[in-house]
Design a protein around this motif. Structure first.
Motif, short mmCIF file in Angstrom:
data_model
loop_
_atom_site.label_atom_id
_atom_site.label_comp_id
_atom_site.label_asym_id
_atom_site.label_seq_id
_atom_site.Cartn_x
_atom_site.Cartn_y
_atom_site.Cartn_z
N PRO A 14 76.62 -19.74 41.16
CA PRO A 14 75.55 -20.27 40.54
C PRO A 14 74.28 -19.25 40.03
CG PRO A 14 76.14 -21.78 42.20
CD PRO A 14 76.74 -20.30 42.41
N LEU A 15 74.15 -18.57 41.06
CA LEU A 15 72.80 -17.57 40.75
C LEU A 15 73.32 -16.40 39.42
CD1 LEU A 15 69.97 -17.00 41.75
CD2 LEU A 15 70.96 -15.30 43.12
N ARG A 16 74.28 -16.26 39.65
CA ARG A 16 74.88 -15.31 38.49
C ARG A 16 74.92 -15.91 37.15
NH1 ARG A 16 77.93 -12.85 42.90
NH2 ARG A 16 79.73 -13.77 42.51
N LEU A 17 75.37 -17.15 37.16
CA LEU A 17 75.25 -17.83 35.76
C LEU A 17 73.55 -18.06 35.36
CD1 LEU A 17 77.73 -20.81 36.14
CD2 LEU A 17 77.97 -19.05 34.86
N ARG A 18 73.04 -18.30 36.23
CA ARG A 18 71.62 -18.49 35.79
C ARG A 18 71.01 -17.08 35.50
NH1 ARG A 18 67.18 -21.15 39.50
NH2 ARG A 18 66.18 -20.89 37.68
N MET A 19 71.46 -16.08 36.11
CA MET A 19 71.13 -14.71 35.67
C MET A 19 71.53 -14.23 34.11
SD MET A 19 71.63 -12.49 39.30
CE MET A 19 70.78 -10.95 38.66
N LEU A 20 72.82 -14.75 33.63
CA LEU A 20 73.52 -14.44 32.51
C LEU A 20 72.41 -15.24 31.28
CD1 LEU A 20 76.93 -14.41 33.42
CD2 LEU A 20 75.82 -12.56 32.74
N SER A 21 72.12 -16.59 31.88
CA SER A 21 71.35 -17.27 30.95
C SER A 21 70.07 -16.92 30.81
CB SER A 21 71.01 -18.83 31.65
OG SER A 21 72.45 -19.57 31.46
N LEU A 22 69.42 -16.38 31.63
CA LEU A 22 68.07 -15.67 31.58
C LEU A 22 67.84 -14.37 30.69
CD1 LEU A 22 66.73 -16.36 35.17
CD2 LEU A 22 65.60 -17.33 32.95
N MET A 23 68.98 -13.58 30.86
CA MET A 23 69.13 -12.17 30.17
C MET A 23 69.77 -12.73 28.57
SD MET A 23 69.97 -9.55 33.12
CE MET A 23 71.66 -10.52 33.87
N TRP A 24 70.18 -13.79 28.36
CA TRP A 24 70.55 -13.66 27.16
C TRP A 24 69.85 -13.62 25.89
CZ3 TRP A 24 75.79 -14.71 25.53
CH2 TRP A 24 75.80 -15.00 24.17
N ASP A 52 77.36 -6.39 36.21
CA ASP A 52 77.87 -5.04 35.43
C ASP A 52 79.06 -4.63 35.82
OD1 ASP A 52 76.88 -2.79 34.05
OD2 ASP A 52 76.34 -1.61 35.73
N ALA A 53 79.51 -4.44 36.83
CA ALA A 53 80.92 -4.17 37.30
C ALA A 53 82.00 -4.99 36.46
CB ALA A 53 81.04 -4.44 38.88
N VAL A 54 81.79 -6.01 36.12
CA VAL A 54 82.93 -6.80 35.28
C VAL A 54 82.36 -6.74 33.83
CG1 VAL A 54 83.51 -8.08 37.36
CG2 VAL A 54 81.93 -9.00 35.88
N GLY A 55 81.61 -6.21 33.42
CA GLY A 55 81.23 -5.91 31.81
C GLY A 55 80.55 -7.35 31.49
N LEU A 56 79.62 -8.10 32.06
CA LEU A 56 79.19 -9.03 31.60
C LEU A 56 77.73 -9.03 31.29
CD1 LEU A 56 80.40 -11.95 34.12
CD2 LEU A 56 81.18 -11.65 31.50
N VAL A 57 77.14 -7.86 31.67
CA VAL A 57 75.74 -7.38 31.36
C VAL A 57 75.87 -5.67 30.75
CG1 VAL A 57 74.45 -9.03 32.98
CG2 VAL A 57 75.19 -6.81 33.55
N GLU A 58 74.99 -5.41 30.24
CA GLU A 58 74.91 -3.98 29.73
C GLU A 58 73.56 -3.54 29.94
OE1 GLU A 58 76.46 -4.04 26.10
OE2 GLU A 58 74.67 -5.10 25.26
N LEU A 59 73.66 -2.22 30.31
CA LEU A 59 72.08 -1.66 30.33
C LEU A 59 71.44 -1.56 29.12
CD1 LEU A 59 70.16 -0.05 32.15
CD2 LEU A 59 71.12 1.89 31.57
N THR A 75 72.62 -9.97 28.75
CA THR A 75 74.01 -10.28 28.84
C THR A 75 74.68 -9.87 27.61
OG1 THR A 75 73.05 -12.31 29.63
CG2 THR A 75 75.13 -12.39 28.63
N VAL A 76 75.88 -9.40 27.85
CA VAL A 76 76.79 -9.06 26.74
C VAL A 76 77.12 -10.17 25.93
CG1 VAL A 76 79.07 -8.31 26.02
CG2 VAL A 76 78.07 -7.24 28.03
N GLN A 77 76.73 -10.16 24.54
CA GLN A 77 76.75 -11.25 23.62
C GLN A 77 78.28 -11.84 23.61
OE1 GLN A 77 73.85 -12.71 22.20
NE2 GLN A 77 73.45 -11.40 24.10
#
Length: 176
Positions: A14-24, A52-59, A75-77
Motif C-alpha cells: 500500500p505504501l508503494r501504491l501511494r508513492m506512485l500516486s504522489l509522484m504521478w 526503481d528496481a522494477v521500472g515503475l519510477v524513473e529519475l 512515476t513512469v507514465q
C-alpha cells in the motif's frame, strides 16, 4: 508453484501504491515522500528503490540541496495496474487495504461515488464500460497536481472491474 511477477510484488504494498500516486503529477524525493506519508526517510528510500528496481519510477532530476545531492523521481507514465491480467489475491488485498485507509480519511458528508456489483451484461456493454472506466482513470491522472497545490483537493479512487467465472467455474458467454 510459479514465481510472482516482480512488478506485481512491488505494486502489492500500500505504501508503494501511494508513492506512485504522489509522484504521478511530478517528481518527488525520498525526503518529500517521507514527509507526505509520515514515514521515516529510510523507509521511503527503501520503497523508492524497490519501485526503481522494477521500472515503475524513473529519475527525473538530480539537484544540489543543503550541500548534498537530492534525487527526485517520477512515476513512469502508463498504468501498470490496468495492465494486470492476473486475478491475483495479492493485488486485490493491497487495493482493499488502500481503500480502507482512504475511506477512513473521507471528508464527512462529502460527495462521492460508491459502487459494488456482480452483474451479468452482454460482451459489448462490458467492453464499452471497461474502456470508459479506463478513460476516466486517465482523465483523473492527467488532471493530478503535486500534493498540496493551491486550489486542489485530494481524492481517492480504487477501481477493479473484471469478468467473473460463473458458479460452474467458467466465464460467461462472450468473455475472453
Amino acid at each position: 508453484m510459479t514465481e510472482t511477477d516482480p512488478v506485481l510484488r512491488a505494486l502489492a504494498h500500500p505504501l508503494r501504491l501511494r508513492m506512485l500516486s504522489l509522484m504521478w503529477p511530478g517528481p518527488m524525493s525520498a525526503a518529500e515522500l517521507a514527509r507526505e506519508l509520515d514515514v521515516s526517510h529510510a523507509l521511503a528510500s527503501q520503497h523508492l528503490r524497490r519501485l526503481d528496481a522494477v521500472g515503475l519510477v524513473e529519475l527525473a532530476e538530480e539537484r544540489t540541496r543543503r550541500g548534498g545531492r537530492e534525487r527526485r523521481y517520477r512515476t513512469v507514465q502508463g498504468s501498470p495496474l490496468s495492465d494486470q491480467r492476473q486475478a491475483t489475491p495479492l493485488l486485490a488485498e493491497t487495493l482493499a487495504h488502500s481503500l480502507r485507509e482512504r475511506a477512513a480519511r473521507r471528508v464527512e458528508g462529502s460527495e462521492g461515488v460508491t459502487v459494488d456489483g456482480e452483474l451479468w451484461v452482454d460482451p459489448e456493454t462490458w467492453r464499452s464500460v471497461s474502456r470508459r472506466l479506463a478513460d476516466l482513470a486517465v482523465e483523473l491522472h492527467d488532471a493530478a497536481r503535486p500534493p498540496h497545490t493551491p486550489g486542489t483537493t485530494p481524492v481517492g479512487i480504487t477501481v477493479m472491474a473484471f469478468p467473473l467465472q460463473d458458479a460452474q467455474g467458467t466465464g460467461g458467454a462472450g468473455t475472453a
